[in-house]
Write an enzyme that holds these catalytic residues in place. Structure first.
Site, PDB file in Angstrom:
ATOM      1  N   ASN A   1      14.825 -57.152 -92.072  1.00 47.80           N
ATOM      2  CA  ASN A   1      13.596 -56.537 -91.572  1.00 47.80           C
ATOM      3  C   ASN A   1      13.763 -55.896 -90.204  1.00 47.80           C
ATOM      4  O   ASN A   1      12.979 -55.034 -89.822  1.00 47.80           O
ATOM      5  CB  ASN A   1      12.475 -57.584 -91.498  1.00 47.80           C
TER       6      ASN A   1
ATOM      7  N   LYS B   1      10.160 -49.971 -90.689  1.00 52.47           N
ATOM      8  CA  LYS B   1       9.820 -49.515 -89.334  1.00 52.47           C
ATOM      9  C   LYS B   1      10.545 -50.316 -88.268  1.00 52.47           C
ATOM     10  O   LYS B   1      11.110 -49.764 -87.321  1.00 52.47           O
ATOM     11  CB  LYS B   1       8.299 -49.603 -89.124  1.00 52.47           C
ATOM     12  N   ARG B   2      10.541 -51.656 -88.402  1.00 49.66           N
ATOM     13  CA  ARG B   2      11.207 -52.506 -87.409  1.00 49.66           C
ATOM     14  C   ARG B   2      12.723 -52.365 -87.466  1.00 49.66           C
ATOM     15  O   ARG B   2      13.436 -52.708 -86.528  1.00 49.66           O
ATOM     16  CB  ARG B   2      10.820 -53.972 -87.622  1.00 49.66           C
ATOM     17  N   LEU B   3      13.216 -51.828 -88.570  1.00 46.56           N
ATOM     18  CA  LEU B   3      14.645 -51.589 -88.743  1.00 46.56           C
ATOM     19  C   LEU B   3      15.052 -50.220 -88.191  1.00 46.56           C
ATOM     20  O   LEU B   3      16.219 -49.851 -88.225  1.00 46.56           O
ATOM     21  CB  LEU B   3      14.990 -51.687 -90.235  1.00 46.56           C
ATOM     22  N   GLN B   4      14.058 -49.493 -87.654  1.00 45.55           N
ATOM     23  CA  GLN B   4      14.272 -48.167 -87.069  1.00 45.55           C
ATOM     24  C   GLN B   4      14.873 -47.190 -88.081  1.00 45.55           C
ATOM     25  O   GLN B   4      15.707 -46.350 -87.765  1.00 45.55           O
ATOM     26  CB  GLN B   4      15.174 -48.263 -85.831  1.00 45.55           C
TER      27      GLN B   4
END
Length: 282
Positions: free
Chosen positions: A270, A55-58
């Site tokens: 991440n 998610k944080r890596l889009q």
């Protein structure tokens, strides 16, 4: 007294001898059998954790699971698989979850796949691979599929130390001044007594510079026996694989560490910034 690795090597050698005697030159069978008995070749399996969404890596924006995001034109997962190629593909289980069909399709070879239906932590992910180890008695290397910079040499040296020491668990640690979101290694008189996840650390524990990188070698049977004992009463509400070595310690099993100081090597991916870092340093 012969250790468990020696006993396993004897059994493995016997099986190979029986299977190949009819079709293999006797001299080659004899040499291979001797190597196995001396421990020059080891039997090892691997579990690669590759179920994350990123998610944080889009990753959603790129319609890709985390481990298929690319650095220098290659999927993150491919680096890790390449660096543990000393373990046969058929003995390597990849734990998939988010967009698992895509990971399976893109990963060529004889790898096995286990599915983590819900992402409930690293301990839960490893437990998802249990069916592939029910008849296996040997060592298993557990690693993350999003760590492209960790070197083959590091994996191999860690495995060698594990086998030499006769430990039930060996895990990779690193001495780092970087503020990485990794668990901290708690020692008393040099002996490992605890591993605390970064989000569960007190300020004093967070100041410790020895980090848990999240790579392990376990005695397979002991690992899966203890996974069922994990609890999720922590800040993340997850089943932590890091709690397994703590269960080993409490049970009097031997827990060892292999320590490195190359902090560039231990970076996982991440965030977008992590991916940029890997692009520049691979």
């Amino acid at each position: 007294m012969r250790g468990k690795n020696g006993a396993n090597a004897d059994a493995f050698a016997s099986i190979l001898t029986m299977q190949w005697r009819k079709n293999t030159h006797p001299k080659r069978v004899r040499i291979l059998t001797q190597l196995l008995k001396k421990g020059s070749l080891h039997k090892m399996k691997a579990i690669v954790l590759a179920a994350g969404k990123g998610k944080r890596l889009q990753s959603e924006k790129f319609n890709s699971p985390k481990v298929l995001r690319e650095a220098k034109g290659r999927a993150l997962l491919s680096y890790g698989l390449g660096n543990i190629s000393f373990i046969p593909q058929e003995d390597t289980v990849i734990v998939v979850g988010y967009k698992r069909e895509m990971v399976i399709e893109k990963t060529k070879g004889d790898y096995k796949f286990a599915t983590q239906e819900e992402q409930l932590g690293t301990g839960h992910a490893v437990a998802s691979a249990k069916e592939f180890f029910k008849d296996y008695d040997g060592s298993v290397l557990v690693l993350n599929g999003d760590m492209p910079m960790l070197k083959r040499e590091t994996y191999e040296n860690m495995v060698k130390q594990h086998e030499k020491s006769g430990a039930d668990c060996t895990f990779l640690t690193a001495i780092s001044e970087s503020e990485l979101a990794y668990g901290r290694i708690i020692r008393e008189n040099g002996k490992i007594v605890d591993i605390v996840e970064q989000k569960d650390c007190t300020p004093e524990q967070a100041a410790i510079r020895e980090l848990n990188v999240g790579v392990y070698v376990f005695d397979s049977k002991a690992l899966f026996e203890n996974l069922s004992k994990l609890r999720n009463d922590n800040a993340q509400g997850e089943y932590y694989l890091t709690d397994v070595p703590k269960l080993f310690i409490a049970d009097g099993k031997k827990v060892d560490s292999y320590t490195i100081s190359d902090t560039c090597e231990i970076y996982g991916v991440n965030t977008v910034e992590d991916l940029d870092f890997c692009e520049k340093n691979l």
